[in-house]
Design an enzyme around this catalytic site. Structure first.
Site, PDB file in Angstrom:
ATOM      1  N   ARG A 182       2.467 -12.286  -1.611  1.00 45.21           N
ATOM      2  CA  ARG A 182       1.066 -12.514  -0.990  1.00 45.21           C
ATOM      3  C   ARG A 182       0.314 -13.638  -1.908  1.00 45.21           C
ATOM      4  O   ARG A 182       0.392 -13.711  -2.983  1.00 45.21           O
ATOM      5  CB  ARG A 182       0.431 -11.553  -0.638  1.00 45.21           C
TER       6      ARG A 182
ATOM      7  N   LYS B 279      -8.553  -2.804   1.508  1.00 46.67           N
ATOM      8  CA  LYS B 279      -8.231  -1.740   2.462  1.00 46.67           C
ATOM      9  C   LYS B 279      -9.060  -0.600   2.368  1.00 46.67           C
ATOM     10  O   LYS B 279      -9.448   0.162   3.301  1.00 46.67           O
ATOM     11  CB  LYS B 279      -6.842  -1.404   2.511  1.00 46.67           C
TER      12      LYS B 279
ATOM     13  N   ASP C 226      -8.434 -11.233   8.755  1.00 49.00           N
ATOM     14  CA  ASP C 226      -8.050  -9.948   8.670  1.00 49.00           C
ATOM     15  C   ASP C 226      -8.839  -8.880   9.324  1.00 49.00           C
ATOM     16  O   ASP C 226      -8.623  -7.757  10.016  1.00 49.00           O
ATOM     17  CB  ASP C 226      -7.693  -9.536   7.250  1.00 49.00           C
TER      18      ASP C 226
ATOM     19  N   SER D 136       1.633  -6.548  10.919  1.00 54.56           N
ATOM     20  CA  SER D 136       2.386  -7.473  10.056  1.00 54.56           C
ATOM     21  C   SER D 136       3.374  -8.208  10.632  1.00 54.56           C
ATOM     22  O   SER D 136       4.102  -7.349  11.215  1.00 54.56           O
ATOM     23  CB  SER D 136       2.712  -6.807   8.567  1.00 54.56           C
TER      24      SER D 136
ATOM     25  N   ARG E 129       0.967  -1.268  -0.025  1.00 60.33           N
ATOM     26  CA  ARG E 129      -0.096  -0.068  -0.097  1.00 60.33           C
ATOM     27  C   ARG E 129       0.819   1.194  -0.082  1.00 60.33           C
ATOM     28  O   ARG E 129       2.166   1.203   0.496  1.00 60.33           O
ATOM     29  CB  ARG E 129      -0.852   0.077   1.345  1.00 60.33           C
TER      30      ARG E 129
ATOM     31  N   LYS F  23      -0.399 -13.020  13.218  1.00 59.14           N
ATOM     32  CA  LYS F  23      -2.024 -13.039  13.181  1.00 59.14           C
ATOM     33  C   LYS F  23      -2.710 -14.079  12.201  1.00 59.14           C
ATOM     34  O   LYS F  23      -3.474 -14.952  12.564  1.00 59.14           O
ATOM     35  CB  LYS F  23      -2.467 -11.718  12.745  1.00 59.14           C
ATOM     36  N   THR F  24      -2.411 -14.202  10.987  1.00 55.24           N
ATOM     37  CA  THR F  24      -2.947 -15.132  10.124  1.00 55.24           C
ATOM     38  C   THR F  24      -2.512 -16.801  10.614  1.00 55.24           C
ATOM     39  O   THR F  24      -3.380 -17.410  10.479  1.00 55.24           O
ATOM     40  CB  THR F  24      -2.405 -14.833   8.680  1.00 55.24           C
TER      41      THR F  24
ATOM     42  N   HIS G  80      -9.166  -4.549  13.005  1.00 57.60           N
ATOM     43  CA  HIS G  80      -8.006  -5.295  12.293  1.00 57.60           C
ATOM     44  C   HIS G  80      -7.603  -6.566  12.925  1.00 57.60           C
ATOM     45  O   HIS G  80      -6.671  -6.436  13.548  1.00 57.60           O
ATOM     46  CB  HIS G  80      -7.185  -4.258  11.818  1.00 57.60           C
TER      47      HIS G  80
END
Length: 532
Positions: free
Chosen positions: A324, A204, A260, A241, A63, A245-246, A223
């Site tokens: 990704r 996003k 997410d 990041s 981003r 988390k994932t 988030h």
């Protein structure tokens, strides 16, 4: 207007209302195989040996937050928290840019898709996505929630995304910083994206929209990732990041709600219909669910092949570390369907503390939870320069500052209300360093992190004694199955306890200085949340 495949007069009217020129050719709601083939035909990507579409995002591999704007008008003037995160642009500049983007579609082919965001129908929004690239349309198919045939027959969009990576803005007349841009117009409910091939700008953008609209309805937008156990015990995982988390939410023993973006009303619900996971150093051994989800229909971004093959080399970071994959949720066998769950029974704040002073797990009070939520802390390494080993503290309010149109206090206050109403425990989990800072200590083992999370989820940590870790005032368990007791108190893992005390004090001071930036910049009638 040439529209294919099957369509109705309603579709024609809608596409005209969206401003697509009559000379354009519209590919409407195509299937995954159709979009994959058209992407290949257009030179947008190549196939891996597993039949997965692999595409490059071009100049931008992530981003571009400095190039995101919100139209400042009567609706947003006294609502949005203006500043570096939310930069204003004038309505006239938006309109001028919008007209030029639509005019650029004359005589061209575009891909249009009808999708939704929000698994709770009470808060779902319909989105019409207009893409220049076939693979971007496939990305939207995977990341947003697909509409049914009946829903598409009478589709009325609440929001529109117009995404043209080949279109460049003129900063002198369009009010942008440079050629690429993302602009959100809350009054017209349109998101304009141009000059960047990074697909994550679309998801996003909608997340930013929901971060303004849902809190005004009493729904906390978050988030975070979420999963649910067989007993209906929902768990939330917040983290920036690189904090896990994932990875930690994709658990074979629990159903994945989403990885997410979620809302918390009288239940937890996913905003999305897919996952957008980092794949750097991905392996079937350590992340089998994500690895197995990369199959035909998924998309890979900015990865490279093992030489003389079509086998993806997930260790290759020659393009970017931010490689990704985007795949639909149904590619994860152990998922919640629909993507909702009861109110959470456990909440985890993940941080990769490269200073090595935070414990593997600590139980937070409501007041501490609100404070750490506002802080959104992790630590990044200083970089690759020889001799530089000092970590850099990173704070992102509510673990997602880049996507928050409102002042962080508004989200923290809503979190506090939910926590007090539900009495849910909140845990601070360090997935970073122990035994010293980066360069001296070592990274926390994934097995140990999984062990402390299992201890919290199972209730084991409700039945052990705790000690207070200073200077943070954190309550740290003295025992947890699956992790050596000496690791639970980070101070005990340092050879030089005085060095630990100095480092911990410096980090605590950084927390306090960061909080002051929110406190000083509140204004606009935003009240500081009560920590009592």
């Amino acid at each position: 207007m040439n529209i294919y495949p099957n369509h109705s007069a309603i579709d024609t009217d809608l596409l005209q209302c969206l401003g697509i020129p009559a000379t354009a050719t519209v590919a409407l709601n195509l299937t995954e195989p159709e979009l994959t083939q058209l992407a290949l035909d257009g030179g947008e990507g190549v196939l891996t040996e597993a039949g997965v579409l692999m595409c490059d995002t071009g100049k931008f591999t992530g981003r571009s937050p400095k190039d995101k704007f919100i139209v400042r008008d009567a609706l947003t003037e006294d609502t949005v928290w203006w500043g570096p995160v939310n930069q204003p642009i004038e309505p006239e500049q938006f309109d001028h840019l919008h007209r030029r983007m639509l005019a650029s579609l004359e005589g061209r082919s575009v891909f249009v898709r009808y999708v939704k965001a929000g698994a709770d129908p009470r808060y779902a929004i319909n989105i019409a996505v207009i893409n220049e690239y076939a693979w971007h349309n496939l990305f939207c198919h995977n990341l947003f929630i697909e509409t049914s045939e009946a829903e598409r027959a009478d589709f009325k969009p609440d929001w529109t995304i117009l995404n043209l990576p080949g279109f460049q803005a003129d900063p002198a007349t369009d009010g942008t910083r440079q050629g690429n841009f993302t602009i959100i117009n809350f009054s017209k409910r349109v998101i304009l994206i141009g000059g960047t091939g990074y697909a994550g700008e679309m998801k996003k953008g909608i997340f930013s929209v929901l971060n303004l609209t849902l809190p005004r309805k009493g729904v906390l937008s978050m988030h975070c990732s979420a999963n649910v156990g067989k007993a209906g015990d929902t768990a939330l995982f917040f983290g920036l990041s690189g904090t896990g988390k994932t990875t930690l939410s994709t658990d074979p023993e629990r159903e994945l709600i989403g990885d997410d973006e979620h809302g918390w009303s009288d239940q937890v619900f996913n905003f999305e219909g897919g996952c957008y996971a980092k794949v750097v150093n991905l392996s079937a051994e350590h992340e089998p669910e994500i690895y197995g989800a990369i199959r035909p229909g998924a998309v890979l971004e900015n990865t490279r092949f093992i030489p003389d093959s079509r086998i993806v080399d997930y260790a290759d970071q020659s393009v970017t570390e931010n490689t990704r994959t985007a795949y639909p949720l149904h590619y994860i066998a152990n998922r919640a369907n629909p993507s909702v769950g009861p109110v959470p029974r456990n909440i985890f704040f993940l941080t990769a503390d490269a200073f090595g002073v935070l414990p593997p797990i600590a139980k937070l009070t409501v007041e501490q939870a609100m404070y750490y939520f506002l802080s959104g802390y992790t630590a990044k390494l200083a970089g690759t320069e020889v001799g530089v080993k000092e970590p850099v503290p990173t704070f992102s309010a509510c673990f997602g500052a880049a996507f928050l149109p409102l002042h962080p206090f508004e989200y923290a206050g809503l979190l506090g209300q939910h926590l007090k109403a539900s009495d849910v425990p909140v845990w601070l989990v360090n997935t970073g360093w122990t035994g010293g800072s980066f360069g001296t200590g070592h990274r926390m083992k994934l097995a140990h992190t999984r062990a402390v999370i299992r201890g919290a989820l199972s209730g084991v940590l409700d039945r052990v004694e705790y000690q207070t870790l200073q200077p943070f005032g954190l309550q740290v368990p003295m025992a947890c199955p699956g992790i050596p007791e000496e690791l639970l108190n980070p101070r005990q893992t340092w050879r030089n306890r005085a060095d630990y005390d100095d480092t911990a004090t410096r980090l605590m001071r950084a927390f306090q200085e960061n909080y002051e930036t929110y406190h000083n910049a509140a204004g606009q009638g935003v009240e500081e949340p009560s920590f009592a």
